[in-house]
Write a protein that holds these residues in place. Structure first.
Motif, PDB file in Angstrom:
ATOM      1  N   SER B 169       0.808  -1.195   0.111  1.00  0.00           N
ATOM      2  CA  SER B 169      -0.013   0.080  -0.198  1.00  0.00           C
ATOM      3  C   SER B 169       0.855   1.218  -0.046  1.00  0.00           C
ATOM      4  O   SER B 169       0.597   2.256  -0.785  1.00  0.00           O
ATOM      5  CB  SER B 169      -0.849   0.049   1.096  1.00  0.00           C
ATOM      6  OG  SER B 169      -1.958  -1.124   1.105  1.00  0.00           O
ATOM      7  N   SER B 170       1.869   1.102   0.582  1.00  0.00           N
ATOM      8  CA  SER B 170       2.867   2.432   0.833  1.00  0.00           C
ATOM      9  C   SER B 170       3.500   2.705  -0.335  1.00  0.00           C
ATOM     10  O   SER B 170       3.624   3.666  -0.894  1.00  0.00           O
ATOM     11  CB  SER B 170       3.789   2.247   2.094  1.00  0.00           C
ATOM     12  OG  SER B 170       4.786   1.574   1.560  1.00  0.00           O
ATOM     13  N   ILE B 171       3.699   1.584  -1.087  1.00  0.00           N
ATOM     14  CA  ILE B 171       4.416   1.630  -2.449  1.00  0.00           C
ATOM     15  C   ILE B 171       3.436   2.315  -3.326  1.00  0.00           C
ATOM     16  O   ILE B 171       3.773   3.202  -4.283  1.00  0.00           O
ATOM     17  CB  ILE B 171       5.162   0.332  -2.615  1.00  0.00           C
ATOM     18  CG1 ILE B 171       6.423   0.045  -1.859  1.00  0.00           C
ATOM     19  CG2 ILE B 171       5.547   0.544  -4.344  1.00  0.00           C
ATOM     20  CD1 ILE B 171       7.357  -1.060  -2.070  1.00  0.00           C
ATOM     21  N   ALA B 172       2.165   1.795  -3.621  1.00  0.00           N
ATOM     22  CA  ALA B 172       1.302   2.181  -4.134  1.00  0.00           C
ATOM     23  C   ALA B 172       0.896   3.603  -3.941  1.00  0.00           C
ATOM     24  O   ALA B 172       0.543   4.523  -5.099  1.00  0.00           O
ATOM     25  CB  ALA B 172       0.032   1.460  -4.288  1.00  0.00           C
ATOM     26  N   GLY B 173       1.071   4.241  -2.675  1.00  0.00           N
ATOM     27  CA  GLY B 173       0.601   5.374  -2.441  1.00  0.00           C
ATOM     28  C   GLY B 173       1.842   6.341  -2.801  1.00  0.00           C
ATOM     29  O   GLY B 173       1.690   7.395  -3.389  1.00  0.00           O
ATOM     30  N   LYS B 198       7.155   6.774   7.183  1.00  0.00           N
ATOM     31  CA  LYS B 198       6.535   7.111   8.409  1.00  0.00           C
ATOM     32  C   LYS B 198       4.974   6.345   8.628  1.00  0.00           C
ATOM     33  O   LYS B 198       5.030   5.386   9.655  1.00  0.00           O
ATOM     34  CB  LYS B 198       6.069   8.728   8.659  1.00  0.00           C
ATOM     35  CG  LYS B 198       5.421   8.748   9.730  1.00  0.00           C
ATOM     36  CD  LYS B 198       5.295  10.435  10.057  1.00  0.00           C
ATOM     37  CE  LYS B 198       4.679  10.635  11.530  1.00  0.00           C
ATOM     38  NZ  LYS B 198       4.495  12.170  11.788  1.00  0.00           N
ATOM     39  N   MET B 199       4.423   6.350   7.530  1.00  0.00           N
ATOM     40  CA  MET B 199       3.058   5.512   7.634  1.00  0.00           C
ATOM     41  C   MET B 199       3.492   3.876   7.819  1.00  0.00           C
ATOM     42  O   MET B 199       2.893   3.187   8.610  1.00  0.00           O
ATOM     43  CB  MET B 199       2.291   5.530   6.178  1.00  0.00           C
ATOM     44  CG  MET B 199       1.112   4.905   6.217  1.00  0.00           C
ATOM     45  SD  MET B 199       0.301   4.869   5.044  1.00  0.00           S
ATOM     46  CE  MET B 199       1.018   3.893   3.669  1.00  0.00           C
ATOM     47  N   VAL B 200       4.562   3.460   7.082  1.00  0.00           N
ATOM     48  CA  VAL B 200       4.881   1.994   7.266  1.00  0.00           C
ATOM     49  C   VAL B 200       5.218   1.870   8.818  1.00  0.00           C
ATOM     50  O   VAL B 200       5.075   0.571   9.369  1.00  0.00           O
ATOM     51  CB  VAL B 200       6.227   1.675   6.423  1.00  0.00           C
ATOM     52  CG1 VAL B 200       6.854   0.468   6.849  1.00  0.00           C
ATOM     53  CG2 VAL B 200       5.591   1.624   5.001  1.00  0.00           C
ATOM     54  N   ILE B 201       6.115   2.597   9.198  1.00  0.00           N
ATOM     55  CA  ILE B 201       6.698   2.289  10.717  1.00  0.00           C
ATOM     56  C   ILE B 201       5.363   2.284  11.811  1.00  0.00           C
ATOM     57  O   ILE B 201       5.415   1.305  12.524  1.00  0.00           O
ATOM     58  CB  ILE B 201       7.646   3.488  11.123  1.00  0.00           C
ATOM     59  CG1 ILE B 201       8.907   3.495  10.194  1.00  0.00           C
ATOM     60  CG2 ILE B 201       7.972   3.320  12.588  1.00  0.00           C
ATOM     61  CD1 ILE B 201       9.447   2.316  10.239  1.00  0.00           C
TER      62      ILE B 201
END
Lengths: 205, 205, 205, 205
Positions: B169-173, B198-201
């Motif tokens: 998801s973070s990569i897609a974002g 940051k979101m990932v963490i």
DNA sequence: TATGAATGAGTTTTCATTCAT
DNA sequence: AATGAATGAAAACTCATTCAT
């Protein structure tokens, strides 16, 4: 040739749009579809298409834009009927599920990877329309975030960009799930939604 | 003329593949490109293409698969040179940035919305290859997650599916950011990366 | 490039002729056969063919003429081994039977309907050769007729043209039988021969 | 534009058939003729041909069959207007003379050597049609023979096969004359006919 | 106004011929 | 001398667009 009034369409134009949309939803490739196929799917003569549009490209592009407008409006309407953060977020995912078989889903086009840019050159002329949809969706997201804030679900101190990104990323991640469901046999749709939501909550807390 | 370069393709086949890839990277639409254009871009005669491939569809499909293989391998190689969670994650985003101008980026195709399925019918025959790349990427993600766990960055008790979803998801974002950079003038690439991270963490803590 | 000496052919030329003849006997159409097919059937390279012949047309025409010469000579040799009218006539029919599966039989070409004229334009240059075969066959027929006269089988007082015509007609009728055997289930080959002979006898008595 | 002329073909189809037949009668080779040539000869656009037929092969095959049907019917009609054995037989020879310049004469195709089998593969599908013409011709021959019997010209006691063979052989012999007229300067057409007839009479007496 | 038959420009594909090796 | 990879001219075929009805 009473073209159209403002942004309403004649019956014939609508028939043609619906023919195109039908074809694409049934798996036709927008670059390879022929005018004959469109005429047949629309129930009008081939010549009639050229009474209303100048080229094949124009027909297809306008049909796509017409469909996009409809889908976005419908999605927004549905989402706005929900009155709390969680319901609203889940409703968005629900809409994605319902649109899955539709390879031609606007959600796919707008939210994700920009493959949309590859569409007909012609659409460049209509880029403002796409931009308009994009910013409408953005404001929907902003209102969703505000709701989450007011409900105390979102507490993080971060830029609006970050918060929007979390929502968009989670939705993109969900689309990825939907498009690859066959690879995730142990995760049902409900579970996938719940985990998306969990990620959102944690990222915005 | 050393027949085979690696153990798979002749020099001529590679020239043709590179011609196709070049055209697409320069903005050609894979459905609308002509054999004449491919011949010119490849520096071979039109007839030569038919000495090596049966149809136009076959040429283009195989060229895309060839490119995909190369890109995925190159990306994996680069990512694996990084020895900690954060560097590895950022390296992935870096690769995406570098590939942005490439409308035809494999990352786009593989990670996101499944628009890839719309490609030439022919590719259905080669679906196993695409599946192979997808699962290679998955195992890269798994190793990344393990690293994060060992480094104490990831502490959450959740299914592997959830953790992978966060990364994807973070990569897609991030891809969404890259594809719409002109709309986010106040966010530079470094900032966008930092916020993704940051979101990932947060989501994996 | 030691072309040829007089009317003998090099090994390569013969290999190519045999390749062509083989293809045609296996059902290939002389107008649709390709140089690649001829090269493969001949066991030589495509370029080699152009060392010995100027064009595809020349290859095929000369191969046909070569085959014609061989077949005619072989037929004449066999016929002349028979020492009486009846045996000689039957031997001719026998040769036709043996050549049946060969759609490309010279007998067909020479004796019958002149479809031969439809062959490659090129052959017009070699028309003298075909005329030579035709008149050799005519002289064979004349000797056959003389034999029948001497044996007292032929007694009619008529022009040589008439007598030749009877022989030629009967053979053409037999070819028609052979080519349509499946329609004459109650007539076996021996019977058909006997009836041809009967007609000849009656017409020349 | 009255859609169907008879109960089978549209005006455009007939125009195309006539174009093909024209070309062939003017010496074109059915295997080498191009679609462009057919279009020009038919007075229609190249694309139009593909509105009515799927492939070039289909156009040519159907044109040949159409012509065959017409020629056979016309020949039968003419023959049947004659009311005695001799006139009827001579009328058949007359038709052959008139068709000589037509390399593409159906009589050649049907009566003689079976070279017809070499025609386009496609025709195999239409073999029943050819068989139908062949047996119509056979019944014409049978009626001719009956006439000769009733007039006392034919008195021989032999199988129907023999009698048919005599007629067919004599006609094949006459075709051979026609196709080689330049070699028989001392025999004019009338003389050749008379000698054919003489052979028939003697063989059936 | 609505149509679809007709078309040719432009595409894919074939293959005789050349020529570097 | 022998080859077959390379080629482009020419073929088959497609389809967006026109236009007579």
């Amino acid at each position: 040739m009473s073209k159209m009034e403002n942004n309403t369409y004649t019956d014939k134009e609508l028939a043609i749009f619906n023919g195109v949309i039908d074809l694409i939803k049934r798996g036709a490739n927008i670059y390879l579809v022929t005018v004959s196929e469109i005429a047949k799917a629309s129930g009008v003569g081939k010549g009639t298409i050229y009474e209303y549009f100048r080229t094949k490209e124009e027909v297809i592009s306008k049909a796509i834009l017409y469909n996009m407008k409809r889908e976005v409006e419908h999605a927004i309407e549905r989402v706005e009927q929900k009155n709390n953060f969680k319901d609203r977020y889940y409703e968005a995912l629900e809409i994605i599920v319902e649109n899955f078989d539709n390879k031609f889903s606007t959600i796919n086009l707008l939210l994700s990877t920009g493959n949309f840019n590859e569409l007909y050159e012609y659409m460049i002329d209509e880029k403002h329309l796409i931009a308009a949809y994009t910013s409408r969706i953005e404001s929907i997201i902003d209102r969703l975030l505000l709701m989450g804030y007011e409900e105390g679900i979102i507490t993080i101190e971060e830029s609006q960009y970050y918060k929007r990104m979390v929502i968009i990323s989670s939705i993109a991640g969900f689309i990825n799930y939907i498009n690859n469901r066959e690879r995730y046999l142990d995760i049902d749709t409900q579970k996938a939604m719940d985990l998306c939501y969990k990620m959102v909550i944690k990222a915005l807390k």
